[in-house]
Enzyme design. Structure first.
Site, PDB file in Angstrom:
ATOM      1  N   CYS B  10      -3.848   0.172  -3.878  1.00  0.00           N
ATOM      2  CA  CYS B  10      -4.731   1.117  -3.614  1.00  0.00           C
ATOM      3  C   CYS B  10      -6.054   1.474  -3.738  1.00  0.00           C
ATOM      4  CB  CYS B  10      -3.903   2.466  -3.780  1.00  0.00           C
ATOM      5  SG  CYS B  10      -2.787   2.456  -5.932  1.00  0.00           S
ATOM      6  N   CYS B  13      -5.294   1.639  -7.906  1.00  0.00           N
ATOM      7  CA  CYS B  13      -5.761  -0.147  -8.633  1.00  0.00           C
ATOM      8  C   CYS B  13      -7.136  -0.451  -8.714  1.00  0.00           C
ATOM      9  CB  CYS B  13      -4.781  -0.533  -7.587  1.00  0.00           C
ATOM     10  SG  CYS B  13      -3.422   0.193  -7.042  1.00  0.00           S
TER      11      CYS B  13
END
Lengths: 356, 77
Positions: B10, B13
């Site tokens: 995501c 991250c």
């Protein structure tokens, strides 16, 4: 670093050095200014539409533009306040604490608690899978885990704040109550169905090393910084959806004739609730984008239950989330999950069309 | 030093991994960053928030993008 681009008063160091005696007046002045601007928005937007822009009062375009100029700052200001407030509340909760609290709880009480905690525990749907595994392997019952996973996206602070601001406290309360009801009910049903063997096998075989992280000690000033970070992060992510949503809403407001929605999404047509759910499930938007559309639809005679059902199916069930969850759930459990939640939403839709 | 960033890919991250890489380049610390995107592996660390940062099998932070100063502190140890 992102924080450098914003004003210095929100730097962590500045805040942590301030005493409570300084923070309270600053917040009070901030709230007063907020209130002042908020209440002059109707006059400002009308002035901008009809005096600054050469638009005619009563024209379709004028109505649309006025709606857009009024709603955009209003929604942004509400979002700011709500996200900041909820951010501060959330700094008291972590998924780890929630899990510890829920493990070993009995079924029904567990479902209720999980749904309530789903509202305040910081959660992003991209971490649904690790969270699911963490809960299940720690002995949180499957149904209780689902109550949490349903409530977390469905009953969210953005939707609650926007509904309150745009449609009043009654609609906000109905949304909160029914959202919790669906999360509790659906989780309870899934728990009763005993579908534990429909979790992918690797989940239960995973050897989870119990990691204990030392808990951060936060001062109240740290929590204000946390709230401010939430504002930057969430508004930075959703503002585009908000503006698109309001643009669609403005179009509906200005150009769709009164009463057209009453025939399509009104109370009279029994099929409108299931249709809204069927259209809503594959759609993926967040609450911030869908609620301005909801507001405009209601203004044109759509029934509250139908609109509520549409909104809930858009934000609670989404294709990307199902794809993520497929990694840990076997198809039958996914289907049950979607089915039970959809039934709950249908029930809520029909209920409100009947009683209001 | 062996740094792992856990997360299914995501935005947060990726941002975390990028930040750590930046700090390593700035400080010249002797460390490698590895992104772990496989759900099974993430789960086996026992964390639920993503992104999470693991340094030499110690969970340093979970569920949020760490601040640059925090990363520097971790690398100095």
């Amino acid at each position: 670093m992102e924080s450098k681009s914003t004003t210095n008063i929100f730097q962590k160091e500045t805040w942590t050095n301030l005493g409570l005696s300084a923070i309270i007046p600053i917040c009070a002045i901030g709230v007063y200014l907020w209130w002042l601007i908020y209440h002059s928005l109707p006059a400002l937007s009308a002035w901008a539409t009809y005096s600054v822009l050469p638009l005619q009062k009563g024209s379709h375009l004028g109505a649309s533009i006025e709606f857009f100029l009024y709603d955009t700052p209003k929604v942004m200001m509400l979002l700011f306040l709500v996200v900041f407030g909820v951010g501060i509340i959330r700094s008291y909760f972590t998924p780890e604490k929630t899990r510890a609290f829920l493990s070993g709880k009995s079924e029904f009480a567990g479902n209720v608690l999980a749904a309530l905690l789903g509202i305040v525990t910081p959660f992003c749907s991209c971490s649904a899978v690790p969270l699911f595994i963490g809960f299940v392997t720690a002995g949180v019952p499957l149904g209780v885990t689902f109550s949490f996973l349903i409530a977390a996206p469905m009953v969210n602070e953005i939707a609650l704040g926007l509904l309150y601001g745009l449609l009043g406290w009654k609609v906000a309360a109905i949304y909160l109550g029914t959202g919790l009801f669906i999360a509790i009910f659906a989780g309870w049903v899934i728990g009763r169905l005993k579908l534990e063997n429909h979790i992918e096998d690797w989940v239960t075989q995973t050897n989870v090393s119990a990691v204990t992280m030392e808990e951060e000690k936060l001062t109240f000033n740290d929590r204000i910084v946390y709230g401010w970070d939430a504002v930057k992060e969430i508004i930075g992510r959703v503002w585009i959806y908000v503006i698109l949503g309001i643009a669609v809403g403005a179009g509906i407001h200005g150009f769709v004739p009164e009463g057209v929605m009453a025939s399509i999404m009104g109370k009279g047509s029994w099929w409108s609730v299931p249709l809204s759910v069927v259209i809503g499930v594959p759609m993926y938007s967040n609450a911030a984008g869908i609620i301005p559309v909801v507001e405009a639809l209601l203004g044109k005679g759509a029934a509250l239950g139908t609109v509520l059902a549409f909104m809930m199916s858009v934000i609670a069930l989404s294709l990307p989330e199902l794809v993520i969850l497929r990694k840990v759930l076997k198809p039958r459990l996914i289907a049950t999950f979607v089915g039970v939640v959809a039934c709950g939403i249908l029930f809520v839709g029909y209920l409100f069309n009947m009683i209001i | 030093m062996d740094i792992k960033v856990l997360g299914p890919g995501c935005a947060k991250c990726n941002k975390t991994a990028k930040l750590i890489q930046e700090v390593i380049e700035e400080t010249g610390a002797d460390a490698t960053v590895e992104k772990v995107t496989d759900m099974m592996q993430i789960a086996s660390y026992g964390v639920f928030g993503t992104p999470s940062v693991i340094i030499d099998n110690d969970v340093k932070c979970t569920g949020k993008v760490p601040k640059k100063d925090d990363i520097k502190a971790w690398l100095n140890k």
